[in-house]
Design an enzyme around this catalytic site. Structure first.
Site, PDB file in Angstrom:
ATOM      1  CG  HIS A 176     -79.940 -51.755  13.695  1.00  0.00           C
ATOM      2  ND1 HIS A 176     -78.723 -51.228  14.047  1.00  0.00           N
ATOM      3  CD2 HIS A 176     -80.816 -50.732  13.673  1.00  0.00           C
ATOM      4  CE1 HIS A 176     -78.847 -49.925  14.219  1.00  0.00           C
ATOM      5  NE2 HIS A 176     -80.112 -49.602  14.014  1.00  0.00           N
ATOM      6  CG  ASP A 204     -81.349 -47.803  19.758  1.00  0.00           C
ATOM      7  OD1 ASP A 204     -82.003 -47.103  18.957  1.00  0.00           O
ATOM      8  OD2 ASP A 204     -80.228 -48.258  19.474  1.00  0.00           O
TER       9      ASP A 204
END
Length: 176
Positions: free
Chosen positions: A32, A105
Protein backbone atom coordinates in the site's frame (compact mmCIF):
# COMPACT_ATOMS: atom_id res chain seq x y z
CA UNK A 1 -9.90 -24.12 3.30
CA UNK A 2 -9.70 -22.18 0.04
CA UNK A 3 -12.08 -24.53 -1.74
CA UNK A 4 -14.57 -24.44 1.13
CA UNK A 5 -14.39 -20.64 1.08
CA UNK A 6 -14.92 -20.50 -2.69
CA UNK A 7 -17.79 -22.99 -2.50
CA UNK A 8 -19.45 -21.04 0.31
CA UNK A 9 -19.27 -17.85 -1.72
CA UNK A 10 -20.63 -19.65 -4.78
CA UNK A 11 -23.51 -21.08 -2.74
CA UNK A 12 -24.34 -17.49 -1.72
CA UNK A 13 -24.29 -16.34 -5.36
CA UNK A 14 -20.90 -14.61 -5.07
CA UNK A 15 -17.90 -15.17 -7.33
CA UNK A 16 -14.83 -15.54 -5.15
CA UNK A 17 -11.40 -14.11 -5.87
CA UNK A 18 -8.25 -15.65 -4.43
CA UNK A 19 -5.31 -13.38 -3.80
CA UNK A 20 -2.56 -12.13 -3.82
CA UNK A 21 -0.68 -14.08 -6.49
CA UNK A 22 2.09 -15.30 -6.15
CA UNK A 23 1.80 -14.88 -2.38
CA UNK A 24 2.30 -12.07 0.10
CA UNK A 25 2.96 -13.97 3.30
CA UNK A 26 6.68 -13.48 3.76
CA UNK A 27 7.06 -9.86 2.66
CA UNK A 28 8.23 -7.35 5.23
CA UNK A 29 6.94 -4.19 3.50
CA UNK A 30 3.37 -3.11 2.78
CA UNK A 31 2.60 -2.61 -0.93
CA UNK A 32 0.00 0.00 0.00
CA UNK A 33 2.90 2.30 0.80
CA UNK A 34 5.84 1.20 -1.36
CA UNK A 35 8.07 -1.48 -2.82
CA UNK A 36 7.88 -5.00 -1.39
CA UNK A 37 9.52 -8.24 -2.42
CA UNK A 38 9.62 -11.93 -1.72
CA UNK A 39 13.07 -13.46 -1.87
CA UNK A 40 11.68 -16.99 -2.31
CA UNK A 41 12.52 -19.07 -5.33
CA UNK A 42 9.73 -20.60 -7.43
CA UNK A 43 10.49 -23.97 -5.87
CA UNK A 44 9.96 -22.49 -2.40
CA UNK A 45 6.75 -20.77 -3.50
CA UNK A 46 5.54 -24.00 -5.12
CA UNK A 47 5.93 -25.85 -1.84
CA UNK A 48 4.12 -23.16 0.17
CA UNK A 49 2.08 -20.37 -1.44
CA UNK A 50 1.11 -22.35 -4.53
CA UNK A 51 -0.66 -25.03 -2.47
CA UNK A 52 -3.71 -22.80 -2.00
CA UNK A 53 -3.58 -21.37 -5.52
CA UNK A 54 -3.40 -24.86 -7.03
CA UNK A 55 -6.38 -25.97 -4.93
CA UNK A 56 -8.40 -22.90 -5.96
CA UNK A 57 -7.54 -23.34 -9.63
CA UNK A 58 -8.40 -27.05 -9.55
CA UNK A 59 -11.73 -26.15 -7.89
CA UNK A 60 -12.49 -23.74 -10.75
CA UNK A 61 -11.75 -20.33 -9.28
CA UNK A 62 -12.85 -17.60 -11.71
CA UNK A 63 -10.79 -14.67 -10.36
CA UNK A 64 -7.21 -14.38 -9.13
CA UNK A 65 -5.82 -11.07 -7.90
CA UNK A 66 -2.17 -10.18 -8.40
CA UNK A 67 0.26 -9.00 -5.75
CA UNK A 68 2.35 -5.91 -6.33
CA UNK A 69 5.36 -7.69 -4.83
CA UNK A 70 8.53 -8.30 -6.77
CA UNK A 71 9.91 -11.83 -6.85
CA UNK A 72 13.49 -11.32 -8.08
CA UNK A 73 14.55 -14.92 -7.44
CA UNK A 74 11.77 -16.04 -9.79
CA UNK A 75 11.84 -13.32 -12.44
CA UNK A 76 15.37 -11.95 -12.25
CA UNK A 77 13.98 -8.41 -11.96
CA UNK A 78 12.41 -6.03 -9.44
CA UNK A 79 9.24 -5.65 -11.53
CA UNK A 80 6.08 -6.13 -9.45
CA UNK A 81 4.29 -9.44 -10.12
CA UNK A 82 1.32 -7.46 -11.42
CA UNK A 83 3.50 -6.40 -14.36
CA UNK A 84 5.54 -9.59 -14.80
CA UNK A 85 4.79 -11.91 -17.71
CA UNK A 86 7.03 -14.51 -16.06
CA UNK A 87 4.75 -14.57 -13.02
CA UNK A 88 1.42 -14.21 -14.84
CA UNK A 89 2.01 -15.96 -18.17
CA UNK A 90 4.75 -18.50 -17.49
CA UNK A 91 3.82 -19.47 -13.94
CA UNK A 92 0.09 -18.74 -13.42
CA UNK A 93 -1.28 -19.39 -16.91
CA UNK A 94 1.42 -21.80 -18.08
CA UNK A 95 2.63 -23.95 -15.21
CA UNK A 96 -0.55 -23.74 -13.08
CA UNK A 97 -2.85 -23.81 -16.15
CA UNK A 98 -5.10 -21.00 -14.91
CA UNK A 99 -7.28 -19.80 -17.78
CA UNK A 100 -9.75 -17.48 -16.05
CA UNK A 101 -9.66 -13.80 -15.09
CA UNK A 102 -6.58 -12.13 -13.63
CA UNK A 103 -7.32 -8.84 -11.87
CA UNK A 104 -4.73 -6.49 -10.44
CA UNK A 105 -4.72 -5.35 -6.87
CA UNK A 106 -5.53 -1.63 -6.63
CA UNK A 107 -3.17 0.19 -8.96
CA UNK A 108 -3.24 3.32 -6.78
CA UNK A 109 -1.03 1.61 -4.19
CA UNK A 110 2.46 2.90 -3.44
CA UNK A 111 4.25 -0.16 -4.85
CA UNK A 112 2.95 0.89 -8.26
CA UNK A 113 2.58 4.69 -8.07
CA UNK A 114 6.06 5.27 -6.66
CA UNK A 115 7.69 3.49 -9.61
CA UNK A 116 5.31 3.84 -12.57
CA UNK A 117 2.92 6.31 -14.13
CA UNK A 118 -0.72 5.30 -14.53
CA UNK A 119 -0.04 4.76 -18.22
CA UNK A 120 3.03 2.56 -17.70
CA UNK A 121 1.30 0.49 -15.03
CA UNK A 122 -1.92 -0.09 -16.97
CA UNK A 123 -0.19 -0.99 -20.23
CA UNK A 124 2.51 -3.03 -18.46
CA UNK A 125 0.01 -5.09 -16.51
CA UNK A 126 -2.07 -5.89 -19.60
CA UNK A 127 1.05 -6.86 -21.52
CA UNK A 128 1.97 -9.14 -18.61
CA UNK A 129 -1.39 -10.92 -18.82
CA UNK A 130 -3.84 -9.03 -16.61
CA UNK A 131 -7.48 -8.93 -17.72
CA UNK A 132 -8.81 -6.22 -15.39
CA UNK A 133 -6.82 -3.19 -14.21
CA UNK A 134 -8.33 -2.28 -10.83
CA UNK A 135 -8.41 1.26 -9.42
CA UNK A 136 -5.66 3.17 -11.21
CA UNK A 137 -4.84 6.45 -9.49
CA UNK A 138 -5.97 8.31 -12.63
CA UNK A 139 -8.50 6.25 -14.55
CA UNK A 140 -8.59 8.54 -17.61
CA UNK A 141 -4.79 8.50 -18.00
CA UNK A 142 -4.71 4.70 -17.68
CA UNK A 143 -7.63 4.22 -20.09
CA UNK A 144 -6.17 6.60 -22.67
CA UNK A 145 -2.80 4.84 -22.44
CA UNK A 146 -4.37 1.44 -23.12
CA UNK A 147 -6.32 2.83 -26.10
CA UNK A 148 -3.13 4.42 -27.46
CA UNK A 149 -1.16 1.18 -26.91
CA UNK A 150 -3.75 -0.77 -28.90
CA UNK A 151 -3.74 1.94 -31.58
CA UNK A 152 0.03 1.87 -32.01
CA UNK A 153 0.29 -1.93 -31.81
CA UNK A 154 2.01 -2.20 -28.42
CA UNK A 155 -1.00 -4.20 -27.22
CA UNK A 156 -2.71 -6.28 -29.91
CA UNK A 157 -6.45 -6.30 -30.35
CA UNK A 158 -6.29 -10.08 -29.93
CA UNK A 159 -4.70 -9.59 -26.48
CA UNK A 160 -7.61 -7.31 -25.48
CA UNK A 161 -10.09 -9.77 -26.98
CA UNK A 162 -8.66 -12.59 -24.83
CA UNK A 163 -9.51 -10.57 -21.73
CA UNK A 164 -12.92 -9.58 -23.06
CA UNK A 165 -13.77 -13.23 -23.74
CA UNK A 166 -12.80 -14.24 -20.20
CA UNK A 167 -14.88 -11.44 -18.69
CA UNK A 168 -17.90 -12.13 -20.92
CA UNK A 169 -17.69 -15.85 -20.09
CA UNK A 170 -17.97 -15.06 -16.38
CA UNK A 171 -20.80 -12.59 -16.97
CA UNK A 172 -22.69 -15.22 -18.96
CA UNK A 173 -22.19 -17.79 -16.19
CA UNK A 174 -23.61 -15.26 -13.73
CA UNK A 175 -26.56 -14.48 -16.02
CA UNK A 176 -25.52 -10.88 -16.64
Amino acid sequence: MVTNYLQGLKDAGITGCIKHFPGHGDTKADTHFGYAQSMKTWEQMSACEMVTFRAGIQWGCRLIMTAHIAAPNVTGTDVPSTMSSIILQNKLRGELDYQNIIVTDAMDMGAITQQYSNAEAAVGSILAGVDIVLAPKNFIEAFDAVIAAVGNGTISEERINQSVRRILKLKKEKGQ
